[in-house]
Design a protein around this motif. Structure first.
Motif, PDB file in Angstrom:
ATOM      1  N   VAL A   1     -38.590 -19.897 -22.274  1.00 50.84           N
ATOM      2  CA  VAL A   1     -37.383 -19.657 -21.709  1.00 50.84           C
ATOM      3  C   VAL A   1     -36.750 -21.284 -21.279  1.00 50.84           C
ATOM      4  CG1 VAL A   1     -36.031 -18.518 -19.845  1.00 50.84           C
ATOM      5  CG2 VAL A   1     -37.880 -17.245 -20.833  1.00 50.84           C
ATOM      6  N   LYS A   2     -35.743 -21.513 -21.689  1.00 55.05           N
ATOM      7  CA  LYS A   2     -35.040 -22.595 -21.245  1.00 55.05           C
ATOM      8  C   LYS A   2     -33.761 -22.080 -20.501  1.00 55.05           C
ATOM      9  CE  LYS A   2     -36.926 -25.789 -24.593  1.00 55.05           C
ATOM     10  NZ  LYS A   2     -36.578 -26.911 -25.481  1.00 55.05           N
ATOM     11  N   VAL A   3     -33.650 -22.673 -19.230  1.00 59.99           N
ATOM     12  CA  VAL A   3     -32.478 -22.280 -18.407  1.00 59.99           C
ATOM     13  C   VAL A   3     -31.303 -23.033 -18.509  1.00 59.99           C
ATOM     14  CG1 VAL A   3     -31.747 -21.508 -16.204  1.00 59.99           C
ATOM     15  CG2 VAL A   3     -34.046 -20.603 -16.745  1.00 59.99           C
ATOM     16  N   ILE A   4     -30.289 -22.679 -18.677  1.00 61.24           N
ATOM     17  CA  ILE A   4     -28.876 -23.676 -18.240  1.00 61.24           C
ATOM     18  C   ILE A   4     -28.329 -22.814 -17.074  1.00 61.24           C
ATOM     19  CG2 ILE A   4     -26.781 -24.330 -19.047  1.00 61.24           C
ATOM     20  CD1 ILE A   4     -27.687 -23.936 -22.001  1.00 61.24           C
ATOM     21  N   MET A   5     -27.977 -23.950 -15.992  1.00 63.25           N
ATOM     22  CA  MET A   5     -27.327 -23.319 -14.703  1.00 63.25           C
ATOM     23  C   MET A   5     -25.945 -23.869 -14.799  1.00 63.25           C
ATOM     24  SD  MET A   5     -30.345 -23.667 -12.074  1.00 63.25           S
ATOM     25  CE  MET A   5     -29.329 -22.827 -10.625  1.00 63.25           C
ATOM     26  N   THR A   6     -24.758 -23.399 -14.240  1.00 63.20           N
ATOM     27  CA  THR A   6     -23.586 -23.875 -14.023  1.00 63.20           C
ATOM     28  C   THR A   6     -23.699 -24.414 -12.742  1.00 63.20           C
ATOM     29  OG1 THR A   6     -22.495 -22.041 -12.971  1.00 63.20           O
ATOM     30  CG2 THR A   6     -22.610 -21.877 -15.333  1.00 63.20           C
ATOM     31  N   LYS A   7     -22.545 -25.543 -12.538  1.00 57.99           N
ATOM     32  CA  LYS A   7     -22.815 -26.038 -11.313  1.00 57.99           C
ATOM     33  C   LYS A   7     -22.540 -25.122  -9.885  1.00 57.99           C
ATOM     34  CE  LYS A   7     -20.339 -29.703  -8.623  1.00 57.99           C
ATOM     35  NZ  LYS A   7     -19.038 -30.408  -8.236  1.00 57.99           N
ATOM     36  N   SER A   8     -21.803 -24.094 -10.183  1.00 57.39           N
ATOM     37  CA  SER A   8     -21.822 -23.138  -9.116  1.00 57.39           C
ATOM     38  C   SER A   8     -22.948 -22.352  -9.006  1.00 57.39           C
ATOM     39  CB  SER A   8     -20.690 -22.070  -9.487  1.00 57.39           C
ATOM     40  OG  SER A   8     -19.277 -22.724  -9.546  1.00 57.39           O
ATOM     41  N   ALA A   9     -23.916 -22.334  -9.958  1.00 59.22           N
ATOM     42  CA  ALA A   9     -25.240 -21.488  -9.963  1.00 59.22           C
ATOM     43  C   ALA A   9     -26.119 -22.188  -8.973  1.00 59.22           C
ATOM     44  CB  ALA A   9     -25.690 -21.266 -11.097  1.00 59.22           C
ATOM     45  N   THR A  10     -26.041 -23.392  -9.054  1.00 56.14           N
ATOM     46  CA  THR A  10     -27.085 -24.294  -7.976  1.00 56.14           C
ATOM     47  C   THR A  10     -26.411 -24.222  -6.721  1.00 56.14           C
ATOM     48  OG1 THR A  10     -25.635 -26.341  -8.566  1.00 56.14           O
ATOM     49  CG2 THR A  10     -27.154 -25.892 -10.107  1.00 56.14           C
ATOM     50  N   GLU A  11     -25.527 -23.755  -6.226  1.00 61.07           N
ATOM     51  CA  GLU A  11     -25.109 -23.481  -4.993  1.00 61.07           C
ATOM     52  C   GLU A  11     -26.014 -22.289  -4.396  1.00 61.07           C
ATOM     53  OE1 GLU A  11     -23.144 -25.288  -3.082  1.00 61.07           O
ATOM     54  OE2 GLU A  11     -22.617 -26.631  -4.731  1.00 61.07           O
ATOM     55  N   PHE A  12     -26.301 -21.264  -5.346  1.00 64.05           N
ATOM     56  CA  PHE A  12     -27.012 -20.153  -4.865  1.00 64.05           C
ATOM     57  C   PHE A  12     -28.683 -20.181  -4.942  1.00 64.05           C
ATOM     58  CE2 PHE A  12     -23.065 -18.623  -6.014  1.00 64.05           C
ATOM     59  CZ  PHE A  12     -22.544 -17.842  -4.982  1.00 64.05           C
ATOM     60  N   ILE A  13     -28.907 -21.045  -6.195  1.00 60.40           N
ATOM     61  CA  ILE A  13     -30.356 -20.911  -6.455  1.00 60.40           C
ATOM     62  C   ILE A  13     -30.710 -22.631  -6.841  1.00 60.40           C
ATOM     63  CG2 ILE A  13     -32.167 -20.388  -7.824  1.00 60.40           C
ATOM     64  CD1 ILE A  13     -31.446 -18.075  -6.442  1.00 60.40           C
ATOM     65  N   SER A  14     -32.027 -23.032  -6.451  1.00 68.21           N
ATOM     66  CA  SER A  14     -32.213 -24.529  -6.994  1.00 68.21           C
ATOM     67  C   SER A  14     -32.707 -24.444  -8.133  1.00 68.21           C
ATOM     68  CB  SER A  14     -33.293 -24.972  -6.127  1.00 68.21           C
ATOM     69  OG  SER A  14     -34.053 -25.993  -6.637  1.00 68.21           O
ATOM     70  N   PRO A  15     -32.241 -25.459  -9.107  1.00 69.22           N
ATOM     71  CA  PRO A  15     -32.758 -25.725 -10.470  1.00 69.22           C
ATOM     72  C   PRO A  15     -34.435 -25.612 -10.377  1.00 69.22           C
ATOM     73  CG  PRO A  15     -31.089 -27.113 -10.018  1.00 69.22           C
ATOM     74  CD  PRO A  15     -31.268 -26.443  -8.934  1.00 69.22           C
ATOM     75  N   LEU A  16     -34.957 -26.109  -9.285  1.00 71.95           N
ATOM     76  CA  LEU A  16     -36.362 -26.339  -9.374  1.00 71.95           C
ATOM     77  C   LEU A  16     -37.137 -25.152  -9.301  1.00 71.95           C
ATOM     78  CD1 LEU A  16     -38.993 -28.214  -8.804  1.00 71.95           C
ATOM     79  CD2 LEU A  16     -38.700 -27.968  -6.384  1.00 71.95           C
ATOM     80  N   THR A  17     -36.437 -23.821  -8.902  1.00 69.59           N
ATOM     81  CA  THR A  17     -36.912 -22.650  -8.778  1.00 69.59           C
ATOM     82  C   THR A  17     -37.235 -22.166 -10.362  1.00 69.59           C
ATOM     83  OG1 THR A  17     -35.982 -22.212  -6.615  1.00 69.59           O
ATOM     84  CG2 THR A  17     -36.606 -20.118  -8.149  1.00 69.59           C
ATOM     85  N   PHE A  18     -35.822 -22.345 -10.908  1.00 70.12           N
ATOM     86  CA  PHE A  18     -36.083 -21.861 -12.646  1.00 70.12           C
ATOM     87  C   PHE A  18     -36.994 -22.794 -13.456  1.00 70.12           C
ATOM     88  CE2 PHE A  18     -31.937 -20.117 -11.200  1.00 70.12           C
ATOM     89  CZ  PHE A  18     -32.187 -18.674 -12.101  1.00 70.12           C
ATOM     90  N   GLN A  19     -37.313 -23.971 -12.909  1.00 70.53           N
ATOM     91  CA  GLN A  19     -38.194 -24.975 -13.581  1.00 70.53           C
ATOM     92  C   GLN A  19     -39.926 -24.388 -13.292  1.00 70.53           C
ATOM     93  OE1 GLN A  19     -37.790 -29.113 -13.190  1.00 70.53           O
ATOM     94  NE2 GLN A  19     -39.843 -29.091 -12.767  1.00 70.53           N
TER      95      GLN A  19
END
Length: 401
Positions: free
Chosen positions: A34-52
């Motif tokens: 799994v590789k995750v792409i987040m929109t800018k708005s998504a990062t307001e809810f969840i940290s990219p580090l969590t998905f990493q």
């Protein structure tokens, strides 16, 4: 089927983004990469580090953040993926996809991919039913995107209704089942005919019918999705060629006859969904016929019965015909099934509201030579096509036992 499957998970900016964390974890546990792409708005809810941490892969948030200088990230991801899952898919993200807007990492990557895309919407119940959102979802459905419908329940906004992101387990089940069925027709050759024919009278006039070709094109598209090597012989229609389908354009019944016969012998499954003209003018004119007083009589002759000839000479092909009827639909269909030596026939009662030539939906009967009858209730032509192909696959398996 998920083990080793390369999945790009697109996470848009909604409160349901927290469910995407569980989805990432469960996909990874089942062996998916799994590789995750987040929109800018998504990062307001969840940290990219969590998905990493959950995916054990770098997370993409910025189109211009090139992690590998030898590759263009959004093109590389688009080519890498076996499929995309967009969860949650917001109204804004759906609107971008539907209208070809590529202004962030997720939307540009979606524009560049040819892989299957699964969209799991999540939004307020009124947003979900807004005409613009409904129209955008219809556009994406027409592109072949698959929707995983939201559930009913209590929403973050306080409303109760449809709009809640489907549970990760259900999303995984849908994708897993699709990946399984996508191999059903691997190695099989499928020939589909679609659309009307035109029988020329003079340079400006012809006889034709109301067939739009939508049902035949849906069958060709879904057969290709199931892994088949698909040839589509199309009459004059204004429809885009489905992905991974070889298209041959014809105009007249005679051209359809010649094209079908040239491909018929080495096919495994032949589905004749085209509405071929039964008659054509005996005489045609090289110049426009001028209007005169009184009536005009044009003498007609029968065209070749393509389906009957295919039934006469079939050698192992599974042959399916179509019949558009208005009265006694089952009786006429059964008679045609026998007289043309078909394996099955699909009967379309064009008097049913929402069914018929030009609609995006259909309702059909499927009859086989053993007398089994299946009524496929009103649904999109793509859904009807998929149901028909799954029935055909099962019948071929039953025959080989």
């Amino acid at each position: 089927m998920l083990a080793g499957t390369k999945i790009v998970l697109g996470v848009a900016g909604g409160i349901a983004a927290y469910k995407a964390c569980a989805l990432t974890s469960k996909l990874t546990q089942q062996g998916a990469v799994v590789k995750v792409i987040m929109t800018k708005s998504a990062t307001e809810f969840i940290s990219p580090l969590t998905f990493q941490a959950l995916s054990r892969n770098a997370v993409y948030t910025d189109t211009f953040d090139e992690k590998d200088l030898e590759k263009i990230a959004h093109i590389d991801l688009a080519d890498w993926a076996d499929c995309f899952i967009i969860a949650p898919a917001t109204a804004n993200t759906i609107g971008k996809f539907a209208n070809g807007i590529g202004d962030d990492m997720l939307s540009t990557t979606i524009l560049a991919t040819t892989s299957p895309v699964y969209i799991a919407p999540s939004m307020n119940v009124n947003m979900y039913s807004h005409p613009s959102v409904v129209a955008n979802m219809k556009i994406l459905d027409g592109y072949g995107y698959r929707f995983i419908e939201p559930g009913n329940g209590y929403l973050a906004c306080g409303w109760v209704g449809k709009g809640r992101l489907e549970e990760p387990e259900t999303i995984i089940q849908v994708v897993d089942q699709d990946l399984l069925t996508n191999q059903l027709f691997a190695g099989k050759k499928v020939l589909v005919t679609a659309g009307p024919t035109r029988e020329k009278v003079d340079p400006v006039r012809f006889f034709s019918n109301h067939s739009s070709g939508k049902m035949g094109f849906a069958l060709a598209e879904e057969a290709a999705r199931l892994g088949a090597d698909v040839t589509l012989i199309a009459g004059p229609v204004q429809l885009p060629t489905p992905t991974n389908v070889a298209r041959i354009d014809v105009e007249s019944a005679e051209e359809m006859y010649q094209a079908v016969n040239s491909y018929y012998d080495d096919q495994d499954i032949v589905i004749k969904a085209a509405a071929v003209a039964d008659y054509r003018p005996i005489n045609t004119y090289q110049e426009k016929i001028k209007k005169k007083t009184g009536n005009l009589t044009i003498e007609m002759e029968r065209t070749k019965d393509i389906l009957k000839e295919l039934g006469t000479k079939k050698q192992g092909q599974f042959l399916v015909g179509f019949a558009a009827e208005t009265t006694n639909v089952l009786d006429y269909g059964k008679a045609k099934l026998v007289s043309k030596n078909l394996d099955a026939i699909v009967i379309n009662d064009i008097t049913v509201e929402g069914a018929g030539f030009t609609t995006d939906t259909n309702q059909v009967w499927y009859l086989n030579r053993e007398g089994k009858e299946h009524l496929l209730p009103l649904a999109s032509k793509r859904d009807i096509a998929r149901q028909l192909l799954l029935i055909i696959d099962q019948e071929i398996k039953d025959e080989s036992k």
